[in-house]
Scaffold this motif. Structure first.
Motif, PDB file in Angstrom:
ATOM      1  N   PRO A  78       0.874  -1.242   0.013  1.00 54.13           N
ATOM      2  CA  PRO A  78       0.101   0.114   0.101  1.00 54.13           C
ATOM      3  C   PRO A  78       0.965   1.413   0.157  1.00 54.13           C
ATOM      4  O   PRO A  78       1.995   1.362   0.613  1.00 54.13           O
ATOM      5  N   ASN A  79       0.478   2.088  -0.614  1.00 52.34           N
ATOM      6  CA  ASN A  79       1.190   3.635  -0.919  1.00 52.34           C
ATOM      7  C   ASN A  79       2.699   3.427  -1.189  1.00 52.34           C
ATOM      8  O   ASN A  79       3.633   4.075  -0.637  1.00 52.34           O
ATOM      9  N   LYS A  80       2.834   2.446  -1.911  1.00 50.86           N
ATOM     10  CA  LYS A  80       4.287   2.016  -2.415  1.00 50.86           C
ATOM     11  C   LYS A  80       5.148   1.751  -1.396  1.00 50.86           C
ATOM     12  O   LYS A  80       6.368   2.099  -1.461  1.00 50.86           O
ATOM     13  N   GLY A  81       4.822   1.160  -0.288  1.00 51.28           N
ATOM     14  CA  GLY A  81       5.653   0.933   0.762  1.00 51.28           C
ATOM     15  C   GLY A  81       6.208   1.959   1.848  1.00 51.28           C
ATOM     16  O   GLY A  81       6.745   1.981   2.742  1.00 51.28           O
ATOM     17  N   VAL A  82       5.558   3.312   1.442  1.00 55.75           N
ATOM     18  CA  VAL A  82       5.879   4.524   2.208  1.00 55.75           C
ATOM     19  C   VAL A  82       5.094   4.711   3.309  1.00 55.75           C
ATOM     20  O   VAL A  82       3.869   4.762   3.345  1.00 55.75           O
ATOM     21  N   GLY A  83       5.524   4.751   4.771  1.00 51.81           N
ATOM     22  CA  GLY A  83       4.703   5.155   5.784  1.00 51.81           C
ATOM     23  C   GLY A  83       3.707   4.351   6.157  1.00 51.81           C
ATOM     24  O   GLY A  83       2.679   4.534   6.671  1.00 51.81           O
ATOM     25  N   ILE A  84       4.210   3.001   6.026  1.00 50.34           N
ATOM     26  CA  ILE A  84       3.365   1.839   6.084  1.00 50.34           C
ATOM     27  C   ILE A  84       3.787   0.959   7.178  1.00 50.34           C
ATOM     28  O   ILE A  84       3.073  -0.008   7.927  1.00 50.34           O
ATOM     29  N   ARG A  85       4.885   1.004   7.897  1.00 56.93           N
ATOM     30  CA  ARG A  85       5.606   0.031   8.750  1.00 56.93           C
ATOM     31  C   ARG A  85       4.675  -0.296   9.832  1.00 56.93           C
ATOM     32  O   ARG A  85       4.859  -1.308  10.276  1.00 56.93           O
ATOM     33  N   GLN A  86       4.166   0.541  10.352  1.00 55.70           N
ATOM     34  CA  GLN A  86       3.408   0.635  11.748  1.00 55.70           C
ATOM     35  C   GLN A  86       2.420  -0.344  11.584  1.00 55.70           C
ATOM     36  O   GLN A  86       1.665  -0.980  12.726  1.00 55.70           O
ATOM     37  N   ASP A  87       1.942  -0.964  10.510  1.00 58.01           N
ATOM     38  CA  ASP A  87       0.518  -1.600  10.079  1.00 58.01           C
ATOM     39  C   ASP A  87       1.270  -3.247  10.090  1.00 58.01           C
ATOM     40  O   ASP A  87       0.429  -4.137   9.948  1.00 58.01           O
ATOM     41  N   TYR A  88       2.389  -3.425  10.289  1.00 59.23           N
ATOM     42  CA  TYR A  88       2.915  -4.762  10.328  1.00 59.23           C
ATOM     43  C   TYR A  88       3.597  -5.250  11.504  1.00 59.23           C
ATOM     44  O   TYR A  88       4.134  -4.309  12.391  1.00 59.23           O
ATOM     45  N   GLY A 126       7.723   7.948  13.563  1.00 67.03           N
ATOM     46  CA  GLY A 126       6.729   8.882  14.294  1.00 67.03           C
ATOM     47  C   GLY A 126       5.201   8.375  14.190  1.00 67.03           C
ATOM     48  O   GLY A 126       4.311   8.613  15.181  1.00 67.03           O
ATOM     49  N   LYS A 127       4.904   7.416  13.192  1.00 66.58           N
ATOM     50  CA  LYS A 127       3.491   6.954  13.216  1.00 66.58           C
ATOM     51  C   LYS A 127       3.391   5.755  14.512  1.00 66.58           C
ATOM     52  O   LYS A 127       4.344   4.929  14.448  1.00 66.58           O
ATOM     53  N   PRO A 128       2.482   5.606  15.077  1.00 65.01           N
ATOM     54  CA  PRO A 128       2.374   4.665  16.168  1.00 65.01           C
ATOM     55  C   PRO A 128       1.983   3.431  15.829  1.00 65.01           C
ATOM     56  O   PRO A 128       1.165   3.251  14.670  1.00 65.01           O
ATOM     57  N   PHE A 129       2.714   2.290  16.440  1.00 63.48           N
ATOM     58  CA  PHE A 129       2.330   1.029  15.981  1.00 63.48           C
ATOM     59  C   PHE A 129       0.997   0.700  16.092  1.00 63.48           C
ATOM     60  O   PHE A 129       0.288   1.129  17.014  1.00 63.48           O
ATOM     61  N   ASP A 130       0.338   0.070  14.931  1.00 67.28           N
ATOM     62  CA  ASP A 130      -0.961  -0.047  14.950  1.00 67.28           C
ATOM     63  C   ASP A 130      -1.520  -1.608  14.460  1.00 67.28           C
ATOM     64  O   ASP A 130      -2.052  -1.568  13.482  1.00 67.28           O
ATOM     65  N   VAL A 131      -0.789  -2.364  15.325  1.00 70.55           N
ATOM     66  CA  VAL A 131      -1.109  -3.830  14.866  1.00 70.55           C
ATOM     67  C   VAL A 131      -2.517  -4.332  15.313  1.00 70.55           C
ATOM     68  O   VAL A 131      -3.029  -3.798  16.672  1.00 70.55           O
TER      69      VAL A 131
END
Lengths: 279, 103, 165
Positions: free
Chosen positions: A99-109, A158-163
């Motif tokens: 999603p979003n070309k892998g940018v800013g998505i780390r917190q969803d994994y 800076g994005k909060p973990f959102d698992v």
């Protein structure tokens, strides 16, 4: 550990209508887990738990700040950015798989994939993407894998973990399995993950200051001076198992993925800080 | 192939602060590999920096400088847009250089 | 060092080339073959010999051809306990006038001299770098100012050595 379980029970009790004492309750686990660390380290600001041993020792903190002026993971970041955009043999890219070309998505994994019926970590997703496009998988522990996950973490800082744990008994079972793995003693030293990273963060084991389990994955991947290079979450888990003189599992083994699921979930709300630098 | 050199040069008042990071193993010659064999010494010996063609800093390094060496220094003069050239040579004769602009 | 024959060949070739360069420079400067040390103004070569010295005194002598005196005008910043001997942040600065060079030595390492910096006219007397330390010991900063040498030392405790595999 007993204290933690008791705290979990205490918090869980009032908010739920008579739950069975041993019914899995991730939300209550999370509260108890985070409260345990806040109480143990009242001087550490909540968001600083992601900085591992540096939030526990002033001398280390200063050396870290100095390193951050021009961090040693800089080269991995550049390589990661390049690899994300580099076309596969079929013309697609790694970025296309995310999603979003892998940018800013780390917190969803990691997330629980209901189709595959298993936990998918960021590292697994990277190699699933490569293999789906006819490319050989990366080594899970360092080099390219560390570089692309470094880039993805950096763009998510800076994005909060959102698992999330979806309403699926298999997801809850994976979470519970990860938790079980975390608290199970193993190896010749008979240590669990929690022995070091829940009971003793901030203390030294031999010469190293132990990191708190809370927020430990927010900083992944990391440049460790001890490794003279980058390492992924997979590398962290396998080296941890070796250090207690246990036999590490294979990277991305189900137990490791479930462990990452559990450990990430209970750090929900804390910001992504990776890539990190560690002693 | 990306450059082995990263530079941040910032002009503040009459001073330019330069930070550089170089990707290099800096093998000391005293460390053994997994097979127990000594890894031969391989390290940057000299790193030089020029501002608009004029040398401002010369670093001579031995193998005790850390892997992926870091350097910070400052010089008088230099303004945003000026050219800064960083170059290095190692003990095996390899070299690299990068020309960048002061921010 | 495992000194393979090819390494030796490269090394001796470099020494020879350097020798030629030194003679050429010395020739221009009027055949000054006195012991002024590798960092004497006319000599621009890499101070190979200084980097090979085992003792602090020998390294300083090979580099500068003179000895240093302790000075509180040399400021040396290094951690009390290194987080890892592989990456010890060390910075040196000085309020002395006419600083022409800064050298950093780690006597506990196999070779003492870690880094030597030429501070050219207009350049601030300050440098920060990251060094390896094999074990606990002093870090020594030497500053050359107005043709004289000044030094400062600080002990850094190393619990995880920077030279392991």
């Amino acid at each position: 550990m007993t204290g933690l379980a008791m705290a979990a029970a205490l918090i869980a009790a009032p908010s739920f209508a008579a739950p069975a004492a041993d019914a899995p309750d991730p939300a209550a686990d999370l509260k108890a887990f985070q409260k345990y660390f806040r109480d143990k380290f009242p001087k550490v600001k909540f968001e600083d738990f992601v900085n591992g041993p540096y939030s526990m020792d002033e001398g280390l903190y200063r050396q870290w700040k100095e390193k951050e002026e021009f961090p040693p993971y800089e080269f991995a970041l550049d390589l990661g950015k390049e690899l994300m955009a580099k076309p596969f043999g079929n013309g697609k890219t790694l970025a296309d798989c995310f999603p979003n070309k892998g940018v800013g998505i780390r917190q969803d994994y990691p997330y629980f994939d209901t189709e595959q019926g298993k936990v998918v970590t960021l590292e697994l997703a990277v190699n699933q993407c490569r293999e789906a496009n006819g490319e050989p998988p990366y080594s899970y522990v360092k080099d390219e894998m560390a570089a692309v996950t470094a880039y993805m973490a950096f763009t998510s800082r800076g994005k909060p973990f959102d698992v999330k744990i979806p309403d699926d008994p298999r997801a809850l079972a994976a979470y519970e399995n990860g938790k079980r793995y975390f608290y199970t003693r193993r190896g010749q030293l008979n240590f669990s993950c929690a022995t070091c990273h829940v009971q003793s963060p901030g203390e030294r084991i031999r010469a190293e200051v132990l990191a708190p389990a809370l927020g430990i994955l927010n900083a992944m991947p990391i440049y460790r001076s001890e490794w003279s290079g980058m390492g992924t979450t997979s590398r962290r888990f396998t080296s941890c198992n070796s250090q207690v003189r246990g036999v590490p599992l294979k990277p991305q083994d189900e137990d490791y993925r479930d462990l990452e699921y559990y450990l990430s979930y209970v750090s929900n709300g804390l910001p992504i800080s990776g890539p990190g630098a560690r002693p | 192939m990306a450059s082995s050199i990263r530079v941040r040069a910032t002009s503040r008042g009459d001073t330019t602060e330069v930070q550089a990071l170089v990707q290099h193993p800096m093998d000391s010659g005293f460390v053994k590999n997994a097979r127990g064999e000594l890894i031969p010494p391989h390290f940057i010996q000299r790193l030089a920096i020029e501002h608009d063609g004029k040398p401002v800093f010369v670093a001579d390094w031995g193998p005790a400088v850390s892997k992926d060496p870091y350097l910070k220094f400052a010089f008088k003069g230099g303004k945003a847009g000026d050219e800064l050239k960083v170059s290095w040579t190692d003990n095996k004769g390899a070299t690299d250089q990068l020309t960048t602009k002061i921010q | 060092m495992n000194g393979s024959s090819s390494d030796r060949a490269t090394l001796s070739r470099r020494v020879v080339l350097q020798g030629i360069a030194t003679i050429a420079v010395a020739g221009v400067a009027g055949l000054r073959f006195d012991l002024t040390g590798a960092f004497a103004a006319a000599n621009d070569a890499y101070p190979e010999d200084a980097f090979r010295q085992k003792s602090e005194a020998d390294a300083i002598k090979a580099l500068y051809g003179k000895t240093a005196e302790a000075s509180d005008k040399v400021r040396l910043d290094a951690p009390e306990i290194a987080e890892n001997g592989a990456v010890v942040p060390v910075s040196v600065s000085s309020s002395l006038p006419d600083v022409t060079s800064i050298a950093i030595l780690v006597p506990a390492n196999p070779n003492t001299l870690a880094a030597a910096y030429r501070i050219l006219p207009g350049t601030t007397a300050m440098v920060a770098n990251r060094l390896k330390m094999a074990k606990t010991g002093n870090v020594i900063a030497v500053v050359e100012a107005g043709g004289k040498l000044y030094s400062a030392a600080k002990e850094v405790k190393v619990t995880i050595g920077g030279c392991g595999g």
